[in-house]
Scaffold this active site. Sequence first.
Site, short mmCIF file in Angstrom:
data_model
loop_
_atom_site.label_atom_id
_atom_site.label_comp_id
_atom_site.label_asym_id
_atom_site.label_seq_id
_atom_site.Cartn_x
_atom_site.Cartn_y
_atom_site.Cartn_z
N HIS A 18 -46.83 -20.54 -14.35
CA HIS A 18 -47.64 -19.69 -13.56
C HIS A 18 -48.22 -20.21 -13.37
CE1 HIS A 18 -46.10 -14.86 -14.59
NE2 HIS A 18 -44.58 -16.01 -14.83
N ASP A 29 -53.32 -13.07 -14.05
CA ASP A 29 -52.06 -12.80 -13.38
C ASP A 29 -51.44 -11.92 -14.14
OD1 ASP A 29 -48.71 -13.15 -14.21
OD2 ASP A 29 -49.80 -15.72 -14.69
N GLN A 42 -41.27 -33.10 -10.31
CA GLN A 42 -40.35 -32.80 -9.04
C GLN A 42 -40.49 -32.87 -7.62
OE1 GLN A 42 -38.28 -28.76 -10.31
NE2 GLN A 42 -39.40 -27.96 -8.80
N TRP A 68 -39.28 -19.09 -8.37
CA TRP A 68 -40.20 -18.80 -7.29
C TRP A 68 -40.88 -20.09 -6.59
CZ3 TRP A 68 -39.13 -16.01 -3.44
CH2 TRP A 68 -40.85 -16.48 -2.28
N GLU A 116 -41.10 -25.01 -3.21
CA GLU A 116 -41.34 -26.13 -2.92
C GLU A 116 -40.10 -26.59 -1.99
OE1 GLU A 116 -44.44 -27.48 -6.16
OE2 GLU A 116 -41.52 -28.42 -6.78
#
Length: 452
Positions: A25, A124, A333, A351, A356
Amino acid sequence: MGTEVTERSIPTLRVLMFPWLAYGHISPFLNVAKKLADRGFLIYLCSTPINFKSTIKKIPEKYSDSIQLVELHLPELPELPPHYHTTNGLPPRLNHTLQKALKMSKPNFSKILQNLKPDLVIYDVLQQWSEGVANQQNIPAVKLLTSGAAVFSYFFNLVKKLGAEFPFPAIYLRKIEQVKMGELLAKSAKDKEPDDVDPFADGNVQIMLMSTSRTLEAKYIDYFTELSNWKVVPVGPPVQDPMTNDEDEVELIDWLGKKDENSTVFVSFGSEYFLSKEDREEIAFGLELSNVNFIWVARFPMGLEQNLEDALPKGFLERIGDRGRVLDKFAPQPQILNHPSTGGFISHCGWNSVMESVDFGVPIIAMPIHLDQPINARLVVELGVAVEIVRDDDGKIHREEIAETLNGVITGKILRARVRDISKNLKSLRGEEMNAAVEELIQLCKNSTKLK
């Protein structure tokens, strides 16, 4: 193309961003923070000190003035010391305790708003209570959804149109997934506090930001808008800049650079989900049988860490030799997915990870585990950028199918061409979608009593 929104064309607005305490998040919130900072906003990113240890490395020097980190201190509960004030590696049994501790920090959050007096709070969806705190101080607040529109429209359809089939047949849950989801919803209802507010309740709705793009999810954005009555404003996929900081990461990227183009598979299941021993073994044997190069992030919950040699099939590391790397910590990553040697991504389909992968033009081997991941997997299969490893009726995966799928993705050209085409379209629209979102936020602030 829309009119360019620049620093000179807008007032300097101070925005406090308040993500849930998970890297999955915080990362999309940081992505939006950078885009807002690029357009002249001053950003306060609010989270716990333990989360900032990793977050600070993801903020380039150019944002040192425009993105400021604001520490929120949670009450120390006996079972939740400060190193557990994050979901990263948190034992699953403590998830509800962490949510409770965050809610107990409401007075601290209120003091932060009093001191900083931001023009806007972006919070959030898991922290609906923060909107009430902001509104008490006459500060407008808007939620940012860190998942895509397909998953929300699917579940809204279940709730709002009881018994009605979802109108897009590519998105569905298999039987075993339906059972798991039913258990999860029952647990969620049981854990609900009396004063919890429904984050999607009808009311004086203005806008909702979402980490997606119409390039990927136009029909799902429209259907979610129709079902929920919310004005969904896409801010683009949550993609971080490829940055390599420490020596281990440099060495890993150097190793990757010695492999042929599109020859290597990245294997990672995110920061919160952990493979069972059976799944770990099938993936290991699948990688071994496939003969492809790979980087595998094999992580474990805090307090349950294992020696990699003991956690993997006997002799696995010796047999794969220099063909693969197995890591028991975070890997860079974005740098790996952005590398020309990377030709596929075995992913749990969180997600952030699938977005990505699509953004960097890398085909996905989907292996969903939990929550929204099965829906995300079906979406990327529908988009033509992924192949799914399907679990059997007992929920098991099989090494032979993993090896066969891997080889098909690494040698196939259709999937790769499709994902690169979508990646190109995403990049061409990125600035335009964010500019439209910025105009919405400026208007919201102008309409609030604070700036009248």
